[in-house]
Design a protein around this motif. Structure first.
Motif, PDB file in Angstrom:
ATOM      1  N   GLY A 196      78.243 -21.275  12.472  1.00  0.00           N
ATOM      2  CA  GLY A 196      78.903 -22.532  12.130  1.00  0.00           C
ATOM      3  C   GLY A 196      78.313 -23.161  10.880  1.00  0.00           C
ATOM      4  N   SER A 197      78.416 -24.465  10.789  1.00  0.00           N
ATOM      5  CA  SER A 197      77.968 -25.152   9.570  1.00  0.00           C
ATOM      6  C   SER A 197      77.493 -26.569   9.892  1.00  0.00           C
ATOM      7  N   PHE A 198      76.733 -27.122   8.957  1.00  0.00           N
ATOM      8  CA  PHE A 198      76.275 -28.518   9.036  1.00  0.00           C
ATOM      9  C   PHE A 198      75.725 -28.898   7.672  1.00  0.00           C
ATOM     10  N   ASP A 199      75.447 -30.180   7.507  1.00  0.00           N
ATOM     11  CA  ASP A 199      74.885 -30.675   6.249  1.00  0.00           C
ATOM     12  C   ASP A 199      73.451 -31.158   6.477  1.00  0.00           C
ATOM     13  N   VAL A 200      72.633 -30.991   5.463  1.00  0.00           N
ATOM     14  CA  VAL A 200      71.276 -31.548   5.470  1.00  0.00           C
ATOM     15  C   VAL A 200      71.175 -32.490   4.267  1.00  0.00           C
ATOM     16  N   SER A 235      81.746 -27.219  15.417  1.00  0.00           N
ATOM     17  CA  SER A 235      81.554 -26.848  16.821  1.00  0.00           C
ATOM     18  C   SER A 235      80.914 -25.465  16.877  1.00  0.00           C
ATOM     19  N   GLY A 236      79.989 -25.272  17.768  1.00  0.00           N
ATOM     20  CA  GLY A 236      79.294 -23.988  17.909  1.00  0.00           C
ATOM     21  C   GLY A 236      78.198 -23.772  16.883  1.00  0.00           C
ATOM     22  N   LEU A 261      75.241 -26.146   4.650  1.00  0.00           N
ATOM     23  CA  LEU A 261      74.806 -24.798   5.062  1.00  0.00           C
ATOM     24  C   LEU A 261      75.887 -24.196   5.951  1.00  0.00           C
ATOM     25  N   ASN A 262      76.339 -23.011   5.605  1.00  0.00           N
ATOM     26  CA  ASN A 262      77.414 -22.387   6.387  1.00  0.00           C
ATOM     27  C   ASN A 262      77.366 -20.858   6.386  1.00  0.00           C
ATOM     28  N   ARG A 263      76.239 -20.279   5.977  1.00  0.00           N
ATOM     29  CA  ARG A 263      76.098 -18.814   5.986  1.00  0.00           C
ATOM     30  C   ARG A 263      74.717 -18.468   6.539  1.00  0.00           C
ATOM     31  N   SER A 264      74.641 -17.347   7.280  1.00  0.00           N
ATOM     32  CA  SER A 264      73.346 -16.993   7.874  1.00  0.00           C
ATOM     33  C   SER A 264      72.484 -16.183   6.914  1.00  0.00           C
ATOM     34  N   TYR A 265      72.978 -15.905   5.718  1.00  0.00           N
ATOM     35  CA  TYR A 265      72.154 -15.154   4.750  1.00  0.00           C
ATOM     36  C   TYR A 265      71.611 -16.054   3.639  1.00  0.00           C
ATOM     37  N   TYR A 266      71.709 -17.358   3.833  1.00  0.00           N
ATOM     38  CA  TYR A 266      70.905 -18.228   2.987  1.00  0.00           C
ATOM     39  C   TYR A 266      70.428 -19.439   3.775  1.00  0.00           C
ATOM     40  N   TYR A 290      65.346 -24.160  17.276  1.00  0.00           N
ATOM     41  CA  TYR A 290      66.772 -24.166  16.927  1.00  0.00           C
ATOM     42  C   TYR A 290      67.511 -25.246  17.691  1.00  0.00           C
ATOM     43  N   LEU A 291      68.521 -25.756  17.026  1.00  0.00           N
ATOM     44  CA  LEU A 291      69.411 -26.771  17.604  1.00  0.00           C
ATOM     45  C   LEU A 291      70.713 -26.075  17.948  1.00  0.00           C
ATOM     46  N   TYR A 292      71.248 -26.339  19.115  1.00  0.00           N
ATOM     47  CA  TYR A 292      72.495 -25.697  19.546  1.00  0.00           C
ATOM     48  C   TYR A 292      73.182 -26.637  20.535  1.00  0.00           C
ATOM     49  N   ASP A 293      74.421 -26.341  20.886  1.00  0.00           N
ATOM     50  CA  ASP A 293      75.199 -27.225  21.766  1.00  0.00           C
ATOM     51  C   ASP A 293      75.190 -28.654  21.223  1.00  0.00           C
ATOM     52  N   VAL A 294      75.318 -28.783  19.901  1.00  0.00           N
ATOM     53  CA  VAL A 294      75.287 -30.119  19.282  1.00  0.00           C
ATOM     54  C   VAL A 294      76.675 -30.750  19.452  1.00  0.00           C
ATOM     55  N   PRO A 295      76.783 -31.893  20.127  1.00  0.00           N
ATOM     56  CA  PRO A 295      78.099 -32.507  20.315  1.00  0.00           C
ATOM     57  C   PRO A 295      78.687 -32.976  18.975  1.00  0.00           C
ATOM     58  N   GLY A 296      80.003 -32.911  18.832  1.00  0.00           N
ATOM     59  CA  GLY A 296      80.672 -33.372  17.605  1.00  0.00           C
ATOM     60  C   GLY A 296      80.233 -34.803  17.281  1.00  0.00           C
TER      61      GLY A 296
END
Ligand code: TYD
Length: 140
Positions: free
Chosen positions: A66-70, A105-106, A83-88, A39-45
């Motif tokens: 939180g959310s991010f793009d792939v 953030s987060g 991606l912005n939901r933990s159920y998909y 897992y990736l975490y504490d990712v700076p803006g």
């Protein structure tokens, strides 16, 4: 392998007033057995991750928080997934160049992987990726 083989998979969700619960069983909800979780975490803006492909690895990527793009690229076509939901999560088949960006953030990015860590499975040079992708499509 094409970007069309990669898709968002919705996970089971047990809703409960005490808090919701989702689960993932290898070979059941995702099309491979799970050998590794990272897992990736504490990712700076403004940070970007990824920028590589894997020759044989299958992955499933979930925004646990939180959310991010792939952005996936099969050498011919590119597709951006938010991606912005933990159920998909996003199933990523082998031979996909991937870039991860737009982290909130987060954000926590969990990745389920079909093999243990193996640096020799990586392609970290984009031109080399294109060459290998073309070789594989000619072979098929
Ligand atoms: P990398 O896969 O390049 O990160 P990302 O795609 O998220 O940008 O890995 C970054 C570093 O971490 C690299 O030195 C290899 C190491 N690493 C492991 O040791 N084990 C692992 O399971 C992973 C995913 C990476």
């Amino acid at each position: 392998m094409s970007v069309k083989d990669c898709k968002i998979i919705e996970l089971p969700k047990i809703t409960d007033p005490r808090g919701n619960l989702s689960f993932i069983e290898g070979g059941e909800h995702i099309p491979f057995d799970i050998k590794r979780v990272y897992y990736l975490y504490d990712v700076p803006g403004g940070s970007d991750r990824g920028s590589h492909a894997h020759k044989n690895l299958h992955q499933f990527i979930v925004a646990m928080s939180g959310s991010f793009d792939v952005v996936l690229d099969d050498g011919k076509e590119k597709k951006r997934f938010h991606l912005n939901r933990s159920y998909y999560g996003l199933y990523v088949c082998p031979m996909m160049w991937r870039d991860l960006d737009n982290f909130s953030s987060g954000a926590v990015c969990m990745v389920l992987a079909s093999t243990r860590y193996d640096e020799s499975d990586y392609i970290r040079d984009y031109d080399q990726f294109i060459t290998v992708a073309q070789e594989k499509s000619n072979y098929i």
